[in-house]
Scaffold this active site. Sequence first.
Site, PDB file in Angstrom:
ATOM      1  N   GLU A 183       1.157  -1.186   0.102  1.00 38.10           N
ATOM      2  CA  GLU A 183      -0.232  -0.564   0.170  1.00 38.10           C
ATOM      3  C   GLU A 183       0.900   1.564  -0.225  1.00 38.10           C
ATOM      4  O   GLU A 183       1.160   2.047   0.717  1.00 38.10           O
ATOM      5  CB  GLU A 183      -1.166  -0.577   1.130  1.00 38.10           C
ATOM      6  CG  GLU A 183      -1.674  -1.018   0.849  1.00 38.10           C
ATOM      7  CD  GLU A 183      -3.156  -1.098   2.220  1.00 38.10           C
ATOM      8  OE1 GLU A 183      -2.629  -0.341   2.875  1.00 38.10           O
ATOM      9  OE2 GLU A 183      -3.958  -1.659   2.321  1.00 38.10           O
ATOM     10  N   GLU A 375      -5.325  -8.385  -0.420  1.00 36.18           N
ATOM     11  CA  GLU A 375      -6.454  -8.188   0.519  1.00 36.18           C
ATOM     12  C   GLU A 375      -7.738  -7.957   0.042  1.00 36.18           C
ATOM     13  O   GLU A 375      -8.113  -7.007  -0.548  1.00 36.18           O
ATOM     14  CB  GLU A 375      -5.655  -7.377   1.231  1.00 36.18           C
ATOM     15  CG  GLU A 375      -4.072  -7.606   2.297  1.00 36.18           C
ATOM     16  CD  GLU A 375      -4.176  -6.254   3.180  1.00 36.18           C
ATOM     17  OE1 GLU A 375      -4.833  -5.412   3.278  1.00 36.18           O
ATOM     18  OE2 GLU A 375      -2.835  -5.898   2.830  1.00 36.18           O
TER      19      GLU A 375
HETATM   20  C1  BG6 Z   1      -4.379  -3.129   4.968  1.00 40.95           C
HETATM   21  C2  BG6 Z   1      -3.237  -3.068   5.660  1.00 40.95           C
HETATM   22  O1  BG6 Z   1      -4.577  -1.976   5.015  1.00 40.95           O
HETATM   23  O2  BG6 Z   1      -5.725  -3.028   5.811  1.00 40.95           O
HETATM   24  C3  BG6 Z   1      -2.809  -4.277   6.746  1.00 40.95           C
HETATM   25  O3  BG6 Z   1      -2.716  -3.611   4.539  1.00 40.95           O
HETATM   26  C4  BG6 Z   1      -4.312  -3.834   6.998  1.00 40.95           C
HETATM   27  O4  BG6 Z   1      -1.768  -4.822   6.921  1.00 40.95           O
HETATM   28  C5  BG6 Z   1      -5.154  -4.196   6.637  1.00 40.95           C
HETATM   29  O5  BG6 Z   1      -4.214  -5.243   8.261  1.00 40.95           O
HETATM   30  C6  BG6 Z   1      -6.560  -4.170   7.323  1.00 40.95           C
HETATM   31  O6  BG6 Z   1      -6.560  -3.384   7.981  1.00 40.95           O
HETATM   32  P1  BG6 Z   1      -6.871  -2.629   9.152  1.00 40.95           P
HETATM   33  O7  BG6 Z   1      -6.568  -1.120  10.129  1.00 40.95           O
HETATM   34  O8  BG6 Z   1      -8.077  -2.729  10.295  1.00 40.95           O
HETATM   35  O9  BG6 Z   1      -6.089  -4.163  10.381  1.00 40.95           O
END
Ligand code: BG6
Length: 478
Positions: A183, A375
Amino acid sequence: MIHDFKLPENFLWGAAISANQAEGAFQEDGRGISNIDLIPHGQQRMAVKLGNITHPKILSSEYYPSHDGIDFYHRYKEDIALMAELGLKVFRTSISWSRLFPNGDEREANPKGIAFYQNVFTECKKYGIEPLVTLCHFDIPMGLIIKYGSWRNRKVIDCFVRYADTCFREFSGLVKYWLTFNEINIVLHSPFSGAGIAFEEGENKNQTIYQAAHHMLLASAMAVKLAHRYSADNQIGCMLAGGSFYPYSCNPLDVWESVKKEQENLFFIDVQARGHYPSYAKKLFAEKGVHLIIEDGDLDTLKTTVDFISFSYYASRCVSSDINNKVINDGNVVRSVENPYLQASDWGWVIDPLGLRITMNQLYDRYQKPLFLVENGLGAKDVVEENGDIFDSYRIDYLKRHIEAMKDAVEDGVELMGYIAWSCLDLVSASTGEMSKRYGFIYVDKEDNGSGTFSRKKKKSFYWYQKVIKSNGTVLDI
Ligand code: BG6
């Protein structure tokens, strides 16, 4: 119900974690401290993450969730066996830079760090699971931050290239899918947690951020070149915190606002995918008061482009030219006005499966390179029933609707290498530091304050995803 459209046979189904959110063992076997190890769970969290504390320190009064993570460092064998049972074709994780180079600028890597990742990747191979490895998932050795001010200094490029070179050499034959920076656009929104940048008083923040990003882009392009030199099998991508910016209304002012936000968001990927700064860069820099220092040869270096575009997708965003009287939310740290057509998760992240199809079509149309969704998932509170079961049907519903939208996008003509759910196991939330914001197919017994046995338990979604993978995305119902 059977969803007719078939994904390609070699489609890569996976699940992810990252080193800084899962490994723990933050000072074990010679590992050095990273920026993430200085981000507490408590009140100071936001100020540190945003880079507003110039010299953050580890305080005995605070709890730092990355220090123990979910103890993947000691439990990786058990965890990878569960991943094999889940049927993963790909396991996405990252390497902790400071485990290999404790201060970041050593000439030689820490052999214990190398051995750990060789063991992890070998364990994956044992089960036929392909690792997808991010070189930098937000964590930067503190040594580089203290000595050089992190990416604002060009010297960090050499350190990163040495680190990348070590990874390609030491893990050759074990890893062929790579990402450079997780990201990369998050540097705009969370400079310390995203890129180790803490600001000095009175500093022009935009100048620092874009200059740092220039160095990251150079380092990324050099890593891509190196990866290809090591092996023709290596495929290496960039990584975007994805999600399209909708105009709040059809008022051209709102539409124009969304065009500008898209440009800001895709700025770095434009460079990594096309090999040069976009045409709108000059104006964007002028508006932000940025005077980029570009040295001889930099623009040539940037010509090396990535093999594929990877991205995360949790939510769409919405923008308005007039934010008065509008509710603002910070879904995945990007500010957005509330979209009246969409519902949100308990953490205010809007749920928009069609938005995934929209984002995929936009990205593919713009870059004409294969996409990889690395993701996607729902952060939610889970309840462990008295008999130990965890019925996370809300998570299944979220994932099912997004996988359907993803399939629609593939049917639209988008080339997609695979789908990777966030996350494989519950882990520390990057934004809040909580454990209770759970994403995993596998429950981890750990609470927000760090207490718990760290034992693992399969959720209902585990068995559901197992069927999804087995049927190559054909069976999506519970
Ligand atoms: C993404 C990241 O932004 O979102 C992860 O690459 C992160 O590292 C994921 O865990 C979910 O976000 P959060 O803040 O709910 O953990």
